[in-house]
Structure formats: structure tokens, C-alpha cells
Design a protein around this motif. Structure first.
Motif, PDB file in Angstrom:
ATOM      1  N   ASN A  42      11.487   2.825   7.303  1.00 26.72           N
ATOM      2  CA  ASN A  42      11.492   1.404   6.958  1.00 26.72           C
ATOM      3  C   ASN A  42      12.311   0.590   7.954  1.00 26.72           C
ATOM      4  O   ASN A  42      11.965  -0.561   8.262  1.00 26.72           O
ATOM      5  CB  ASN A  42      12.027   1.214   5.543  1.00 26.72           C
ATOM      6  N   LYS A  95       5.133   2.171   3.280  1.00 29.97           N
ATOM      7  CA  LYS A  95       5.370   1.057   4.204  1.00 29.97           C
ATOM      8  C   LYS A  95       5.155   1.505   5.645  1.00 29.97           C
ATOM      9  O   LYS A  95       4.498   0.820   6.434  1.00 29.97           O
ATOM     10  CB  LYS A  95       6.784   0.526   4.005  1.00 29.97           C
ATOM     11  N   SER A 123       1.399   2.570   6.331  1.00 25.58           N
ATOM     12  CA  SER A 123       0.521   1.409   6.408  1.00 25.58           C
ATOM     13  C   SER A 123       0.722   0.632   7.696  1.00 25.58           C
ATOM     14  O   SER A 123      -0.249   0.287   8.385  1.00 25.58           O
ATOM     15  CB  SER A 123       0.764   0.496   5.204  1.00 25.58           C
ATOM     16  N   TYR A 124       1.971   0.375   8.058  1.00 29.14           N
ATOM     17  CA  TYR A 124       2.258  -0.463   9.224  1.00 29.14           C
ATOM     18  C   TYR A 124       1.763   0.180  10.514  1.00 29.14           C
ATOM     19  O   TYR A 124       1.173  -0.491  11.372  1.00 29.14           O
ATOM     20  CB  TYR A 124       3.760  -0.752   9.325  1.00 29.14           C
TER      21      TYR A 124
END
Length: 414
Positions: free
Chosen positions: A313, A399, A402-403
Motif C-alpha cells: 500500500n 489495492k 488492482s493498481y
């Protein structure tokens, strides 16, 4: 993630109690360690005090969490003493030669990404290019006196460190299947930042989760000041065109690395994060098992899962902020890398406007031919060994997945 050199004398202690070898318990007392380092070197000045609190926290974890065996206590004490002695010597060298800190470290190339995602072999390949100055295991362990170009390949510290690493092979014969080591192989930045005691190398060897969580959250300013000094010492009498560096730890601290080295180039590697947890927890369990009779891969996997989610993250937040220019970073995926390793390196060079010469490319391919992934046997591990739930892990890593559009892999199963 590379381990630090292991003293030859501890080989005979494996599996033996303190009473069996006639020893009193090995002291890991903060003041005694510092005083012993002073006595061994005849030096007194450790430099800035930033290292004191993290070292105390690490020592507390070694005493209250790690459940060290006698061998583990000897390993820990030896590593910490060597690091403290190095720090004393570095402070003294910089005092006598302040011009060392006036040197520039221009456009260093950092390989960042999660553990077990190809960072080590990518770094090894960079070391095959004569334009890259890569810290090797022997000079990272014993940086003083500073290495010199004329004796770089014949320095007696090479055989000293190789003997220590050979003893790791004797104690952990299966470890080289997971992570081959050598005195003249590339070493990563965790061995450098350990000189300010802000390094994830310690949890790989010892079950010190409280300390490791502190490292994950630490701002690294002091450690990176030491990182730069360390590079300046190594390049003082043995310079190179550019530094090529590597550590999964940088994933947690990408912003701090970029702030310390604003012109740096970054290769960010990516791999299915669930397989990363499986592989890394297996490796750490093997190493922690050398130093404790209570290594628990399931506990280790839980620690890494939570920690990796935080690191993933952090990279998403910094990359999405736009603070790091697209021209300074390239994303490489494990699946693509294992299919065409030299070609992937070449694509990274092209992105940065660097030249991969035919000679360097040939050297990289020769290294791969001489060091196939299964040279020492296949590294076997399974998802079941972690005791974790895939769906819960995917939610933790969503997160990041996906990114960066991370391709999922088949999970290792028994």
C-alpha cells in the motif's frame, strides 16, 4: 534476502546447550555489546545516537520474543558486534577523511519489490555489467579498510566471508536451494542499513516481530544517511560508473529512498503477493530454525502477510501521488522475467536511456547458464504450510493487485 556472515567457530555449537559447551549464557546486553566493540577496536565514537533506540528494541526482541537457542545467541551477538565494530571504524575513517562524504552518488539504480519476486537474480544480472558498481557480500560485511580497485578480486576478506557462508551451507544444506549466496555475489541494502540498526534482515534470521514492525514504520532518514556514507566509503578507492542496489525493504520506504536520492532510477518488480508470502515465510522459517527451536512458519506467514500489505500500500500511495516521475521507474513482472531474463533487463535499460552492451548481455547470459534456478535442487513449499486463507489474503492485497494489475499465479500446493 541475504544473510550475514557466520563465524566458523559456531558450527560446533549446533544443537548443543550452553551447559554442554561449558559456557555461561551469551550476553546480549546493550552496554556490554557497545563496550566490547570499543575494546575490540580501540575506538569510542559511534557517531549520532539514532542507532541506540532501535538496537535496544532489537535486543529486547531477541530476549523476549525470539526464543533463541545457544547457537542463536552466539549468531546474534557475533552479527551485532561485527556491525558495531564496523560503525566505529566508519566514524573514525570519516573523521580522518571528511572528503569521503563530499563524493557524489549519481543516479543510483534501485531494484525494489517484494521478497521472492526476482529482485535477487535481477541484481545478480546487473552485477555482470561492468558499468554497474554493485556492493558484494564480502565488502558489505567487512567494509574496512575501504576496498581498492587493484585488489578488488583478490582481497583476503573474500575467502574469509566465503568460509563463513560455506558454514551456513553445512548448517542449512537446503538453504542454497532457496537463496544461493557467495562472497562475490551481490549483497542488498539491508546489510548496509543494519549499520544504523534499521534493517529487515534481522526478522529473516530471528523472530523479532515488534522490532520488524518498527522498521516498517520507520522514516529511515538516519539509516539512509548511513546508507549514503557506506556507498561513499566503498566507492572512495574503488569507484564505478553507477551504483546498482537492491532490497525488498525499499518497498516500505520508497518515498524515503527517493527523497535521499532524488535522481535515482527504480526497477519495481511484481509478483502474485500470495505466492510471495508462501515463499518468504518458508525461507524465514528455515533461517529462524537455525537460531531457535521454536520457528513457526504459520506465525511467520501471518507477520509477513500483514507487513507486506502495508508495504504494498505504501508503494501504491507513493506511485499514485506522481512524486516519482515515470521516466525514473519501470515495472517488471515476475512471470515475464522468468521467461526472458536478459531481455527484461534490456527493456529496463531502454526505459532509462542506458546502454546494455553486447558484452554485458553475454556476461548476464553466461551467469544464468552457470546458475540455473534449480542448480542446488528445487525450493519446495506449499500454501498449506502457511495456515492462511487465500480469500483473506487477496482482500489484504487488493489495492496493490488492482493498481499494478498483478497477474495471479497457481498457488503452490501439496
Amino acid at each position: 534476502m541475504n544473510t550475514l556472515p557466520l563465524p566458523v567457530r559456531i558450527l560446533n555449537l549446533a544443537g548443543r546447550s550452553a551447559e554442554a559447551v561449558g559456557w555461561q549464557p551469551v550476553s546480549l546486553d546493550f552496554d556490554k555489546l557497545l563496550n566490547k566493540a570499543r575494546d575490540n577496536t580501540g575506538l569510542n565514537d559511534f557517531g549520532e545516537d539514532d542507532f541506540r533506540d532501535p538496537l535496544k528494541l532489537l535486543l529486547s526482541g531477541l530476549e523476549t520474543e525470539a526464543k533463541l537457542s545457544t547457537l542463536g545467541r552466539v549468531v546474534a551477538r557475533s552479527d551485532l558486534l561485527r556491525t558495531l565494530e564496523n560503525r566505529l571504524g566508519l566514524v573514525e575513517l570519516l573523521r580522518k577523511h571528511p572528503e569521503i562524504e563530499e563524493q557524489t552518488v549519481e543516479r543510483p539504480l534501485f531494484v525494489v519489490g517484494p521478497p521472492r519476486s526476482g529482485t535477487t537474480i535481477f541484481h545478480d544480472l546487473l552485477a555482470m555489467d561492468a558499468d554497474n558498481r554493485v556492493p558484494l557480500s564480502w565488502e558489505a560485511a567487512y567494509p574496512l579498510p575501504p576496498p581498492e580497485t587493484s585488489t578488488y578480486n583478490s582481497d583476503p576478506r573474500i575467502s574469509r566471508v566465503q568460509a563463513d557462508l560455506d558454514n551456513v551451507d553445512k548448517l542449512l544444506p537446503d538453504f542454497k536451494k532457496m537463496h544461493p549466496m557467495g562472497a562475490q555475489r551481490a549483497q542488498e541494502c539491508v546489510a548496509i542499513t543494519s549499520h544504523d540498526f534499521a534493517s529487515m534482515i534481522y526478522y529473516v534470521q530471528f523472530d523479532v516481530p515488534t522490532y520488524d514492525r518498527w522498521v516498517m514504520d520507520h522514516d529511515m532518514r538516519s539509516a539512509l544517511k548511513w546508507h549514503r556514507r557506506f556507498l561513499q566509503v566503498l566507492q572512495w578507492k574503488c569507484p564505478g560508473k553507477r551504483w546498482a542496489l537492491k532490497s525488498p525493504q525499499h518497498m516500505w520506504h520508497l518515498a524515503h529512498i527517493h527523497q535521499e536520492y532524488p535522481d535515482a532510477l527504480f526497477v519495481q518488480t511484481h509478483r502474485d503477493p500470495v505466492n510471495t508470502v508462501i515463499s518468504m515465510s518458508n525461507l524465514a522459517a528455515e533461517l529462524q530454525g537455525m537460531n531457535s527451536d521454536h520457528a513457526d512458519q504459520r506465525r511467520i506467514a501471518m507477520h509477513y502477510a500483514a507487513g507486506l500489505a502495508k508495504g504494498y500500500n505504501a508503494t501504491v500511495d507513493y506511485r499514485s501521488s506522481g512524486a516519482l516521475l515515470d521516466s525514473q521507474v519501470v515495472d517488471l513482472y515476475f512471470r515475464d522475467f522468468i521467461q526472458d531474463q536478459v531481455g527484461t533487463v534490456s527493456r529496463a535499460y531502454e526505459h532509462f536511456g542506458l546502454t546494455l552492451t553486447p558484452v554485458a548481455a553475454a556476461s548476464m547470459q553466461s551467469f544464468l547458464d552457470d546458475n540455473p534456478a534449480d542448480k542446488h535442487g528445487k525450493h519446495l513449499y506449499t500454501f498449506q504450510d502457511t495456515g492462511l486463507d487465500e480469500e483473506a489474503l487477496r482482500a489484504m492485497f487488493s489495492k496493490y493487485e488492482s493498481y499494478f494489475d498483478i497477474p495471479r499465479e497457481t498457488l503452490r500446493a501439496g
